[in-house]
Design an enzyme around this catalytic site. Structure first.
Site, mmCIF file in Angstrom:
data_model
loop_
_atom_site.group_PDB
_atom_site.id
_atom_site.type_symbol
_atom_site.label_atom_id
_atom_site.label_comp_id
_atom_site.label_asym_id
_atom_site.label_seq_id
_atom_site.Cartn_x
_atom_site.Cartn_y
_atom_site.Cartn_z
ATOM 1 N N PRO A 222 82.895 -56.845 23.512
ATOM 2 C CA PRO A 222 82.066 -56.970 24.640
ATOM 3 C C PRO A 222 82.459 -55.926 25.681
ATOM 4 C CG PRO A 222 82.930 -59.085 23.942
ATOM 5 C CD PRO A 222 83.358 -58.081 22.994
ATOM 6 N N GLU A 223 81.516 -55.169 26.118
ATOM 7 C CA GLU A 223 81.738 -54.230 27.219
ATOM 8 C C GLU A 223 81.380 -54.969 28.512
ATOM 9 O OE1 GLU A 223 80.119 -50.318 26.333
ATOM 10 O OE2 GLU A 223 80.107 -50.780 24.203
#
Length: 271
Positions: free
Chosen positions: A2-3
């Site tokens: 996840p960014e």
DNA sequence: CTTTACGCCTGACGGC
DNA sequence: TGCCGTCAGGCGTAAA
């Protein structure tokens, strides 16, 4: 991981379940994450009130009355709010137990994520202390990038993925932002004008905001706190679209390794 | 100092 | 069917 958009979506998803609640403790089934999960986690959490749920870079910060939790989702982490008696699945490593019978459950097949305890101010933790500006804050702009890039020869894609330069930009959004800004991902960071960096800063902000608005990007693993995927994948211009036509000029999107990471770009739109 | 390569892990997929 | 190599959204560390 996840960014930034995925972490922010997770933050927004878990916050309502945490607000005004106390933790009753924690269940650690697998402590071998990126760093060992603190052995005393259960004792630290028990009875503590949740004061705030924040995000810094790709870290989630759960501030308690005394001390706080620092969570990171690594590459494959999922954090969901579930009833405590929900059936366990493989890689359900940690439950953070709430006083209303729900748990915050971390599932992370690759175990690159982290659950850390910080006694004082989370922002003073060594992992967070040297981070660059938040891309959605006023502290971040093209002039900052331009100044920071002075004299650097590394590829600009690697430059913007450096969390000391700007936080939250990972492999997907680096490719997407550079495409929007018309900058070739291999261009040396020190050889980009201030004007082009302003365009890039705007592109980074826009692509992150657009992704947050769609609940993030789900390629494989990521789901939000409610288990729903993110829908920004549908809006990706170049990422994982090698060989497909560029949305702007129809030239085939190229895929190349830059700094050991898959990178996607249009060879004719990006210079 | 900057830059590069490598692990850390599991799982999915493609080729044979 | 199985085996093997490759790849995957991150990031700290070692080494050049």
């Amino acid at each position: 991981m996840p960014e930034l958009p995925e972490v922010e979506t997770t933050r927004r998803g878990i916050t309502p379940a945490l607000q005004g609640r106390h933790f009753t403790g924690a269940v650690v089934r697998e402590s071998r994450l990126r760093w060992p999960v603190p052995a005393e986690l259960n004792e630290r959490l028990a009875g503590q009130a949740v004061e705030a749920v924040n995000r810094r870079a790709k870290y989630l910060l759960i501030q308690l009355a005394e001390g706080g939790l620092i969570l990171h989702l690594g590459m494959s982490g999922r954090l969901r709010v579930l009833p405590a008696d929900s059936p366990l699945h493989k890689h359900d490593h940690v439950d953070l137990c709430l006083d209303d019978g729900q748990v915050l459950r971390l599932n992370d097949p690759r175990r690159f994520g982290a659950v850390l305890w910080q006694p004082g101010d989370a922002l003073e933790h060594p992992l967070l202390a040297a981070l660059g500006p938040e891309p959605l804050s006023a502290a971040f702009d093209g002039d900052w990038l331009h100044a920071r890039a002075r004299g650097l020869s590394l590829a600009c894609k690697n430059f913007i993925m450096n969390q000391r330069v700007v936080v939250g930009v990972g492999n997907i959004y680096a490719s997407e932002a550079l495409y929007r800004a018309g900058i070739h991902p291999r261009r040396p960071a020190g050889r980009i004008s201030a004007a082009r960096y302003r365009r890039l800063a705007t592109a980074i902000r826009e692509v992150l905001e657009a992704a947050i608005a769609r609940g993030g990007t789900t390629l494989r693993d990521y789901v939000g706190a409610d288990g729903a995927p993110g829908y920004f994948k549908l809006a990706l211009d170049v990422y994982e679209r090698g060989g497909l036509p560029c949305p702007r000029c129809a030239a085939p999107i190229r895929r190349e390794l830059i700094g050991q990471r898959a990178s996607y770009y249009c060879g004719s739109c990006q210079r």
